[in-house]
Design a protein around this motif. Structure first.
Motif, PDB file in Angstrom:
ATOM      1  N   GLU A   1       4.630  -5.128   5.165  1.00 17.59           N
ATOM      2  CA  GLU A   1       3.207  -4.776   5.165  1.00 17.59           C
ATOM      3  C   GLU A   1       2.741  -4.332   6.551  1.00 17.59           C
ATOM      4  N   ALA A   2       3.184  -5.038   7.599  1.00 16.92           N
ATOM      5  CA  ALA A   2       2.786  -4.686   8.965  1.00 16.92           C
ATOM      6  C   ALA A   2       3.334  -3.325   9.364  1.00 16.92           C
TER       7      ALA A   2
ATOM      8  N   PRO B   1       0.842  -1.199   0.000  1.00 18.79           N
ATOM      9  CA  PRO B   1       0.000   0.000   0.000  1.00 18.79           C
ATOM     10  C   PRO B   1       0.878   1.250   0.000  1.00 18.79           C
TER      11      PRO B   1
ATOM     12  N   ASN C   1       0.405   3.875   8.600  1.00 22.02           N
ATOM     13  CA  ASN C   1      -0.776   4.478   7.992  1.00 22.02           C
ATOM     14  C   ASN C   1      -1.966   4.563   8.952  1.00 22.02           C
ATOM     15  N   HIS C   2      -1.914   3.869  10.088  1.00 29.78           N
ATOM     16  CA  HIS C   2      -3.013   3.900  11.049  1.00 29.78           C
ATOM     17  C   HIS C   2      -3.122   5.285  11.683  1.00 29.78           C
TER      18      HIS C   2
ATOM     19  N   THR D   1       1.212  -0.720   7.498  1.00 30.12           N
ATOM     20  CA  THR D   1      -0.123  -0.653   8.107  1.00 30.12           C
ATOM     21  C   THR D   1      -0.081   0.134   9.408  1.00 30.12           C
ATOM     22  N   GLU D   2       0.938  -0.126  10.245  1.00 31.31           N
ATOM     23  CA  GLU D   2       1.041   0.618  11.503  1.00 31.31           C
ATOM     24  C   GLU D   2       1.278   2.103  11.234  1.00 31.31           C
TER      25      GLU D   2
END
Length: 86
Positions: free
Chosen positions: A76-77, A16, A83-84, A80-81
């Motif tokens: 990815e993790a 992403p 972008n949170h 994701t963190e």
């Protein structure tokens, strides 16, 4: 802006997008603890090889203010963190 914000990890385009920094709106990049370093012949001083270690811990870091995520086990993790947003 760093054109390779995934540092080579997004070769297939599956990650992403990495959002702007939530603190300063700067650009962020994906980082890992891998490394590349030359192997030098001790007798001649000549370059003979490259030692490469794949990273196993990943985080995102702002290029402007230095804000980072915690280390994660996958790119990815880490993204994701980062972008949170709360």
């Amino acid at each position: 802006m760093n054109e390779d914000k995934y540092n080579g990890w997004n070769d297939d385009g599956s990650f992403p997008p990495i959002e702007k920094c939530p603190f300063c709106s700067g650009s962020a990049k994906l980082c890992d603890n891998g490394y590349e370093r030359p192997v030098i012949d001790p007798d001649t001083g000549a370059y003979i090889d490259m030692e490469i270690s794949e990273g196993d811990t990943f985080w995102c870091e702002c290029e402007s203010c230095g804000a980072t995520t915690h280390g994660k086990g996958s790119p990815e993790a880490a993204i994701t963190e980062w972008n949170h947003r709360v």
